[in-house]
Design a protein around this motif. Structure first.
Motif, mmCIF file in Angstrom:
data_model
loop_
_atom_site.group_PDB
_atom_site.id
_atom_site.type_symbol
_atom_site.label_atom_id
_atom_site.label_comp_id
_atom_site.label_asym_id
_atom_site.label_seq_id
_atom_site.Cartn_x
_atom_site.Cartn_y
_atom_site.Cartn_z
ATOM 1 N N GLU A 166 0.822 -1.219 0.000
ATOM 2 C CA GLU A 166 0.000 0.000 0.000
ATOM 3 C C GLU A 166 0.853 1.264 0.000
ATOM 4 O O GLU A 166 0.470 2.276 -0.590
ATOM 5 C CB GLU A 166 -0.998 -0.019 1.169
ATOM 6 C CG GLU A 166 -2.049 -1.119 1.058
ATOM 7 C CD GLU A 166 -2.652 -1.263 -0.356
ATOM 8 O OE1 GLU A 166 -3.034 -0.240 -0.966
ATOM 9 O OE2 GLU A 166 -2.733 -2.403 -0.865
ATOM 10 N N LYS A 167 2.012 1.196 0.643
ATOM 11 C CA LYS A 167 2.924 2.353 0.599
ATOM 12 C C LYS A 167 3.377 2.582 -0.849
ATOM 13 O O LYS A 167 3.403 3.707 -1.349
ATOM 14 C CB LYS A 167 4.133 2.086 1.516
ATOM 15 C CG LYS A 167 5.135 3.218 1.534
ATOM 16 C CD LYS A 167 6.323 2.907 2.446
ATOM 17 C CE LYS A 167 7.494 3.798 2.109
ATOM 18 N NZ LYS A 167 8.775 3.254 2.575
ATOM 19 N N ALA A 168 3.720 1.484 -1.526
ATOM 20 C CA ALA A 168 4.165 1.596 -2.919
ATOM 21 C C ALA A 168 3.038 2.093 -3.820
ATOM 22 O O ALA A 168 3.260 2.873 -4.749
ATOM 23 C CB ALA A 168 4.679 0.241 -3.410
ATOM 24 N N ARG A 169 1.817 1.656 -3.530
ATOM 25 C CA ARG A 169 0.666 2.107 -4.331
ATOM 26 C C ARG A 169 0.537 3.624 -4.228
ATOM 27 O O ARG A 169 0.267 4.317 -5.208
ATOM 28 C CB ARG A 169 -0.607 1.412 -3.828
ATOM 29 C CG ARG A 169 -1.744 1.379 -4.846
ATOM 30 C CD ARG A 169 -3.042 0.867 -4.239
ATOM 31 N NE ARG A 169 -3.000 -0.497 -3.749
ATOM 32 C CZ ARG A 169 -3.201 -1.585 -4.491
ATOM 33 N NH1 ARG A 169 -3.424 -1.466 -5.777
ATOM 34 N NH2 ARG A 169 -3.178 -2.791 -3.954
ATOM 35 N N GLN A 170 0.752 4.131 -2.994
ATOM 36 C CA GLN A 170 0.706 5.578 -2.782
ATOM 37 C C GLN A 170 1.817 6.279 -3.570
ATOM 38 O O GLN A 170 1.609 7.317 -4.193
ATOM 39 C CB GLN A 170 0.842 5.881 -1.276
ATOM 40 C CG GLN A 170 0.761 7.359 -0.935
ATOM 41 C CD GLN A 170 -0.667 7.895 -1.018
ATOM 42 O OE1 GLN A 170 -1.569 7.380 -0.384
ATOM 43 N NE2 GLN A 170 -0.878 8.926 -1.841
ATOM 44 N N GLN A 171 3.023 5.690 -3.565
ATOM 45 C CA GLN A 171 4.164 6.296 -4.271
ATOM 46 C C GLN A 171 3.914 6.353 -5.775
ATOM 47 O O GLN A 171 4.236 7.341 -6.439
ATOM 48 C CB GLN A 171 5.446 5.495 -3.973
ATOM 49 C CG GLN A 171 5.931 5.666 -2.536
ATOM 50 C CD GLN A 171 7.032 4.676 -2.176
ATOM 51 O OE1 GLN A 171 6.994 3.500 -2.573
ATOM 52 N NE2 GLN A 171 8.007 5.135 -1.402
ATOM 53 N N VAL A 172 3.354 5.281 -6.311
ATOM 54 C CA VAL A 172 3.048 5.252 -7.747
ATOM 55 C C VAL A 172 1.955 6.274 -8.059
ATOM 56 O O VAL A 172 2.056 7.052 -9.015
ATOM 57 C CB VAL A 172 2.654 3.825 -8.188
ATOM 58 C CG1 VAL A 172 2.041 3.820 -9.585
ATOM 59 C CG2 VAL A 172 3.876 2.901 -8.130
ATOM 60 N N ALA A 173 0.917 6.301 -7.218
ATOM 61 C CA ALA A 173 -0.177 7.257 -7.417
ATOM 62 C C ALA A 173 0.352 8.690 -7.363
ATOM 63 O O ALA A 173 -0.032 9.536 -8.174
ATOM 64 C CB ALA A 173 -1.260 7.045 -6.351
ATOM 65 N N ASP A 174 1.270 8.963 -6.429
ATOM 66 C CA ASP A 174 1.790 10.322 -6.257
ATOM 67 C C ASP A 174 2.503 10.838 -7.509
ATOM 68 O O ASP A 174 2.415 12.019 -7.831
ATOM 69 C CB ASP A 174 2.776 10.368 -5.077
ATOM 70 C CG ASP A 174 2.052 10.375 -3.735
ATOM 71 O OD1 ASP A 174 0.827 10.606 -3.727
ATOM 72 O OD2 ASP A 174 2.720 10.130 -2.697
ATOM 73 N N LEU A 175 3.215 9.962 -8.204
ATOM 74 C CA LEU A 175 3.959 10.429 -9.387
ATOM 75 C C LEU A 175 3.006 10.925 -10.475
ATOM 76 O O LEU A 175 3.346 11.823 -11.241
ATOM 77 C CB LEU A 175 4.857 9.311 -9.947
ATOM 78 C CG LEU A 175 5.676 9.696 -11.184
ATOM 79 C CD1 LEU A 175 6.737 10.751 -10.851
ATOM 80 C CD2 LEU A 175 6.346 8.483 -11.814
ATOM 81 N N ILE A 176 1.797 10.348 -10.536
ATOM 82 C CA ILE A 176 0.873 10.738 -11.613
ATOM 83 C C ILE A 176 -0.346 11.504 -11.091
ATOM 84 O O ILE A 176 -1.328 11.683 -11.811
ATOM 85 C CB ILE A 176 0.423 9.505 -12.438
ATOM 86 C CG1 ILE A 176 -0.318 8.491 -11.557
ATOM 87 C CG2 ILE A 176 1.620 8.841 -13.125
ATOM 88 C CD1 ILE A 176 -1.146 7.489 -12.356
ATOM 89 N N GLY A 177 -0.285 11.944 -9.847
ATOM 90 C CA GLY A 177 -1.386 12.741 -9.295
ATOM 91 C C GLY A 177 -2.690 11.963 -9.178
ATOM 92 O O GLY A 177 -3.778 12.521 -9.371
ATOM 93 N N ALA A 178 -2.591 10.677 -8.863
ATOM 94 C CA ALA A 178 -3.790 9.842 -8.775
ATOM 95 C C ALA A 178 -4.104 9.505 -7.326
ATOM 96 O O ALA A 178 -3.319 9.792 -6.417
ATOM 97 C CB ALA A 178 -3.587 8.559 -9.574
ATOM 98 N N ASP A 179 -5.250 8.899 -7.098
ATOM 99 C CA ASP A 179 -5.613 8.358 -5.795
ATOM 100 C C ASP A 179 -5.090 6.916 -5.773
ATOM 101 O O ASP A 179 -5.189 6.222 -6.782
ATOM 102 C CB ASP A 179 -7.150 8.381 -5.692
ATOM 103 C CG ASP A 179 -7.634 7.918 -4.331
ATOM 104 O OD1 ASP A 179 -8.121 8.768 -3.572
ATOM 105 O OD2 ASP A 179 -7.517 6.701 -4.023
ATOM 106 N N PRO A 180 -4.536 6.464 -4.648
ATOM 107 C CA PRO A 180 -4.011 5.087 -4.645
ATOM 108 C C PRO A 180 -5.059 4.038 -5.020
ATOM 109 O O PRO A 180 -4.712 2.997 -5.572
ATOM 110 C CB PRO A 180 -3.510 4.887 -3.203
ATOM 111 C CG PRO A 180 -3.852 6.104 -2.441
ATOM 112 C CD PRO A 180 -4.238 7.181 -3.397
ATOM 113 N N ARG A 181 -6.322 4.338 -4.764
ATOM 114 C CA ARG A 181 -7.369 3.366 -5.128
ATOM 115 C C ARG A 181 -7.558 3.257 -6.641
ATOM 116 O O ARG A 181 -8.308 2.422 -7.120
ATOM 117 C CB ARG A 181 -8.696 3.763 -4.462
ATOM 118 C CG ARG A 181 -8.696 3.528 -2.955
ATOM 119 C CD ARG A 181 -9.909 4.148 -2.308
ATOM 120 N NE ARG A 181 -9.913 5.605 -2.495
ATOM 121 C CZ ARG A 181 -10.870 6.417 -2.037
ATOM 122 N NH1 ARG A 181 -11.915 5.930 -1.403
ATOM 123 N NH2 ARG A 181 -10.805 7.726 -2.253
#
Ligand SMILES: Cc1ncc(COP(=O)(O)O)c(C=O)c1O
Ligand code: FES
Length: 408
Positions: A54-69
């Motif tokens: 889930e931490k990684a999901r947040q990191q990936v989401a952050d790079l593209i301005g997305a929600d981790p969900r």
């Protein structure tokens, strides 16, 4: 890091990037001691793995301005493209059967579209302009009342051109057409903000952005919600969209790679731009060289330079420059003997498509490596031209386009 030059010098970042040593370090504990299954709910081995995922999901989401969900893990951009295109086409098939894409897309999109054609969908493959960019008016003209899905890549893998995704997406949004973007070559190179970008589905890869191979993600918009038919069935992981035990170490690696990309994108791009200029300055005065793809500001990533050296066979050039790991626009390296379909789509002749070199650089490329590349390419181009009867004729002023070659 060991900074001694390694031969052949790596200038094929478009094929895959080296894994950043910081990424390797982040991954190892998840292979060694923390091996739990993130889906195990009944003990701490599972909980800690789930937390890392889930931490990684947040990191990936952050790079593209997305929600981790909005992030669904996949095995890479190929799978993401398959899931996006087949998943959306199948889900929305009662709304229409028409799909749109572009001739210069990666095979992972083109081949998936061919499969959808076999399943009864109709696909329009749009041409690009001579600079590799889509003509927006042609795109608009191709949209039909029964169009349900369009797919356009962000950054082209062969020529590095950046399509106008905001404008293309806006046209789709106006008509309620789902818009998929293959961003495998874009992350860490162009700013992406899913909050403002009119994109519904976006394919992401780890190994083009200094992460490990075999892991990727699909961005799936929640507002307005985009639905997909799952392509992989099983334990119902990833909210049913993609079953299969999550590879924690790979995911942690992609997360760390995307965290670094976000923090260092400006620095990476500034460095690449200086190196791209150095490479171009070194090669542009060679006679009869042509740059493939737009060089307009903002329309090409600084990590890519693709050039055709007329009267030189790309494969022979690659054989000559053994100290340099680059890729050619010809396809002898792949299963077919056709020259690059991307260069052909720009209107390049077979000869020029055959004589091209794709040089892709990145975070670990040095000035010394660029200088070596310039010297060895120049030397080998001159050597091969000396052996070429066509080059001799060209130098003698013979207009080669008027010659009638006999068929055999
Ligand atoms: C634009 C683009 N899309 C998709 C892919 C496929 O990625 P992968 O091989 O990691 O599945 C690549 C990699 O070559 C690519 O450059
Ligand atoms: S000679 Fe190999 S593809 Fe051109």
């Amino acid at each position: 890091m060991d900074m001694t030059p390694h031969f052949p010098i790596y200038m094929d970042y478009g094929a895959t990037t080296p894994v950043d040593p910081r990424v390797v370090d982040a991954m190892i504990p998840w292979l060694r001691e923390h091996f739990g299954n993130p889906a195990s709910r009944s003990h701490a081995w599972g909980w800690e793995a789930e937390e890392a995922v889930e931490k990684a999901r947040q990191q990936v989401a952050d790079l593209i301005g997305a929600d981790p969900r909005e992030i669904v893990w996949t095995s890479g951009a190929t799978e993401s493209n398959n899931l996006a295109l087949k998943g959306a086409a199948h889900f929305y098939k009662t709304k229409g059967k028409h799909l749109i894409t572009v001739k210069t897309e990666h095979k992972a999109v083109l081949d998936t579209m061919r499969e959808l054609e076999r399943q009864g969908f109709e696909v329009t493959y749009l041409d690009v302009q001579e600079d590799g960019l889509l003509d927006l008016e042609k795109f608009r003209a191709a949209l039909r009342p029964d169009t349900i899905l369009a797919s356009v890549m962000f950054v082209n893998n062969e020529i590095g051109v950046v399509q106008d995704i905001p404008a293309i997406g806006a046209m789709c949004r106006e008509r309620g057409i789902i818009f998929h973007v293959d961003a495998a070559q874009a992350t860490g190179k162009v700013e992406i903000d899913a909050k403002t970008l009119p994109v519904d589905l976006m394919s992401l890869a780890s190994h083009k952005t200094y992460g490990p191979k075999g892991i990727g993600a699909l961005y799936v918009r929640r507002k307005p919600r985009v639905r997909l038919e799952a392509q992989m069935h099983g334990g119902g992981h990833e909210r049913g969209m993609r079953s299969g035990t999550l590879p924690t170490h790979q995911i942690v690696g992609m997360g760390e790679a995307f965290r670094i990309a976000r923090e260092e994108m400006a620095q990476d791009n500034a460095k690449a731009a200086a190196l791209q200029k150095r490479l171009l300055d070194g090669l542009k005065d060679v006679e009869q060289v042509f740059i493939n793809g737009s060089m307009s500001p903002g329309r090409r990533v600084p990590q890519n330079l693709n050039m055709s050296f007329n009267f030189v066979e790309g494969e022979s050039l690659i054989m000559g420059i053994k100290g340099l790991a680059v890729s050619s626009g010809s396809a002898c390296t792949s299963a077919s003997l056709e020259p690059s379909y991307v260069l052909r789509a720009l209107g390049r002749s077979d000869e020029l498509a055959h004589s091209s070199l794709r040089m892709t650089i990145g975070r670990f490329t040095t000035e010394e490596e660029i200088d070596y590349a310039v010297t060895t390419i120049k030397k080998n181009v001159a050597k091969l031209r000396e052996l070429s009867p066509l080059w001799e004729m060209y130098q003698d002023g013979v207009d080669l386009s008027t010659i009638q070659w006999t068929a055999h």
